[in-house]
Design an enzyme around this catalytic site. Structure first.
Site, mmCIF file in Angstrom:
data_model
loop_
_atom_site.group_PDB
_atom_site.id
_atom_site.type_symbol
_atom_site.label_atom_id
_atom_site.label_comp_id
_atom_site.label_asym_id
_atom_site.label_seq_id
_atom_site.Cartn_x
_atom_site.Cartn_y
_atom_site.Cartn_z
ATOM 1 C CG ASP A 110 -2.231 0.622 1.033
ATOM 2 O OD1 ASP A 110 -2.261 1.704 0.426
ATOM 3 O OD2 ASP A 110 -3.239 0.041 1.476
ATOM 4 C CG ASP A 116 -4.271 5.902 0.916
ATOM 5 O OD1 ASP A 116 -5.199 5.108 1.104
ATOM 6 O OD2 ASP A 116 -4.135 6.973 1.564
ATOM 7 C CD GLU A 157 -8.604 4.959 -1.576
ATOM 8 O OE1 GLU A 157 -9.534 4.747 -0.791
ATOM 9 O OE2 GLU A 157 -7.616 5.659 -1.269
ATOM 10 C CG HIS A 162 -8.952 -0.776 4.431
ATOM 11 N ND1 HIS A 162 -8.795 -0.784 3.060
ATOM 12 C CD2 HIS A 162 -8.462 0.414 4.862
ATOM 13 C CE1 HIS A 162 -8.218 0.356 2.679
ATOM 14 N NE2 HIS A 162 -8.006 1.098 3.748
ATOM 15 C CG ASP A 163 -11.248 2.767 3.639
ATOM 16 O OD1 ASP A 163 -10.712 2.674 4.764
ATOM 17 O OD2 ASP A 163 -10.669 3.231 2.626
#
Ligand code: TEU
Ligand code: CA
Length: 566
Positions: free
Chosen positions: A117, A219, A261, A335-336
């Site tokens: 990430d 990210d 993302e 995960h969000d």
């Protein structure tokens, strides 16, 4: 013909030849690991890298090709590692660099790649660059971050707001200037306009590439071209220039997977990010199928009632838009986001059926599927009852702001039960042992109470489990090029309960049919889809033939039939 028969897309789309260029990640299935919650190897209650390594055989038997690891770098953990204080070291609670190298080597033995990430829109406020930067305007690192004079009234320079609530600006009382943070005040935004910042990032990426990583998930990468003074954050004018520069200076010469993302992505911008000749990224995560469910004012904290027609139209739009160029990522959760089966399925009535239906619909589309840890066993949202059980900074901040604004704490918890990020962050449920076998100590966040029935050990031994359904889908992608490259076409777009699409490649035609409701649904099969063939997968009894007559779909029934043109 059925009343819901769609006349437009289905009638006009002609099968075209697939893109000539084939890449390894077209056929891959990715599994996201949130290290803090995956497997604790030493009993401190926090998942860690040796824990991930110990589960590689589990991932291999599922058929996974790539693991995307949420951040494992050194971090004060204000946002569970999305606040990095040293890009070239591992958080001690997760392990050491040696543990990481061991993970990469063990994964490689099993043909699994490790994707990191990459969090480079911002750092932690404890990163040495920021520690220097905040010393004052003369410091060589001042311009690594985004500092501005106060507005005339002494308040923040402009109206930019943080994703975690409140202004995106914090006053540094030492120097009297504000710094920008699009997330928590402990996550200052880097200044990408500074070429030195970019070079530091590229050096760091090359350092990880040399360690053998298989790619990067980037990210909020759509933020890096921001123009702060115009209050323009997403899709800034230099965004694609920076990504092309990054590609050239780092991974362009490596055969890796990159996924950005991009909450702001549109089909048009996705072609810029992932187009064949663009030299940017392999693919992006776009969130239109997620955000279309959110309330205009309260956002995710007040989701709209589920609307299948709308969901289908968004998913199909993306399938069509990237059918010749660019590449889609496919995901229900991360995960969000809340747990997919809780959001789109029926945990109480049809847990297994609905989880398998969702997997079938997603994995047979065109794109690279991403599985979020626990999704493959149908893990669900958590029934936390008090704010004290939550750990996520976003939820804790929002709780304060909403309750201050007059919302009752009970109503907030109701919304959080549906939407909070911690729904996805409770520990992976490995077995029926205490704490789901995640830890021998006390977990950093409570395990979902349903671990005695929903756990990997039980799922792996049950031939009809959700886990085995995922395993089958992953294997099918490897066996049938039509799943990877076939032309997508949707049918019955206006049907409120059923999702129907086809994939076509050379002689192969795949028909996918899914009932999104807990009811039996009678379906009139369009005559073009009346075929017989091989049932590749089903969550009830196999269906081998479709005739032009009403069929009765069972609750959440989903199946796929493969036929050959004569
Ligand atoms: O998420 C970006 C992001 O915009 C989310 O915070 C989103 O706004 C929120 O989840 C929806 O309510 C990325 C990471 O995935 C997230 O975990 C980090 O907190 C964030 O960036 C900051 O690094
Ligand atoms: Ca641990």
């Amino acid at each position: 013909m059925d009343q819901f028969q769609d006349q437009s897309a289905a009638a006009t789309q002609q099968p075209k030849a697939p893109s000539a260029e084939r890449r390894w990640w077209h056929t891959a299935t990715v599994y996201q690991v949130y290290p803090r919650s995956f497997c604790d190897s030493n009993g401190d209650g926090i998942g860690d890298i040796p824990g991930v390594t110990s589960k590689l055989d589990y991932l291999k038997s599922l058929g996974i090709d790539v693991v995307w690891l949420s951040p494992i770098y050194k971090s004060p953990m204000d946002d569970n590692g999305y606040d990095i204080s040293d890009y070239r070291d591992i958080a001690p609670e997760f392990g050491t660099l040696a543990d990481f190298d061991h993970l990469v080597a063990e994964a490689r033995k099993r043909d699994i790649g490790i994707v990191l990430d990459l969090v480079v829109n911002h750092t932690s406020d404890e990163h040495p660059w920021f520690v220097e930067s905040r010393k004052g305007p003369g410091n060589p690192f001042r311009d690594f971050y985004i500092w501005r004079q106060p507005a005339e009234d002494g308040g923040p320079p402009n109206g930019l707001m943080s994703s975690f609530g409140g202004p995106a600006w914090t006053l540094d009382t030492e120097t009297g200037e504000y710094y920008l943070h699009m997330f928590s005040r402990r996550q200052p935004d880097l200044n990408w306009e500074n070429p030195e910042v970019r070079q530091e990032i590229y050096r760091m990426m090359n350092w990880w590439l040399e360690r053998g990583v298989a790619g990067f998930r980037m990210d909020v990468i759509d933020y890096i071209g921001k123009q702060v003074d115009r209050e323009l954050v997403k899709d800034g004018p230099r965004l694609h220039e920076y990504l092309q520069e990054m590609n050239r200076e780092t991974f362009g010469s490596h055969d890796i997977l990159t996924v950005g993302e991009c909450w702001s992505a549109t089909p048009g911008s996705a072609l810029l990010y992932s187009g064949r000749d663009r030299n940017e990224l392999s693919m992006v995560f776009q969130f239109e199928h997620v955000t279309q469910q959110w309330d205009e004012v309260y956002g995710k904290w007040r989701p709209k009632p589920f609307d299948l027609v709308k969901l289908k139209s968004v998913l199909s739009k993306w399938q069509y838009a990237l059918s010749d160029d660019g590449w889609n990522s496919l995901f229900w959760g991360n995960h969000d986001l809340p747990r997919a089966v809780s959001r789109y399925g029926d945990v109480a009535g049809y847990h297994g059926e609905s989880a398998k239906m969702l997997a079938t619909v997603l994995h047979l589309m065109k794109g690279t599927p991403f599985i979020y840890q626990g999704e493959e066993i149908g893990m669900t949202n958590v029934p936390f009852t008090t704010i004290e059980q939550y750990r996520d900074i976003e939820t804790i901040n929002m709780h304060r702001l909403h309750v201050e604004a007059g919302l009752s704490p009970e109503d907030f918890i109701k919304g959080a039960n549906e939407s909070a990020r911690d729904n996805a962050r409770t520990p992976m449920q490995w077995s029926a042992a205490l704490h789901g076998g995640f830890t021998k100590g006390v977990p950093w966040i409570e395990v979902n109470t349903n671990y005695a029935t929903i756990n990997a050990e039980a799922a792996m031994t049950d031939e009809r489990s959700i886990w085995n359904h995922y395993r089958k889908l992953i294997a099918l992608r490897k066996a049938h090029p039509v799943i990877v490259y076939g032309l997508y076409q949707s049918w019955l777009d206006q049907h409120p309960d059923v999702f129907v699409y086809t994939r076509t490649l050379d002689q192969d035609r795949l028909v996918v049919i899914a009932n999104f409701t807990p009811r039996e649904v009678p379906l009139t099969v369009p005559s073009e889809l009346a075929i017989s063939g091989e049932c590749l997968i089903s969550n009830y009894e196999p269906v081998d033939a479709l005739a032009v007559e009403k069929i009765d779909l069972k609750p959440y029934e989903a199946f796929a039939i493969l036929s050959q043109a004569p």
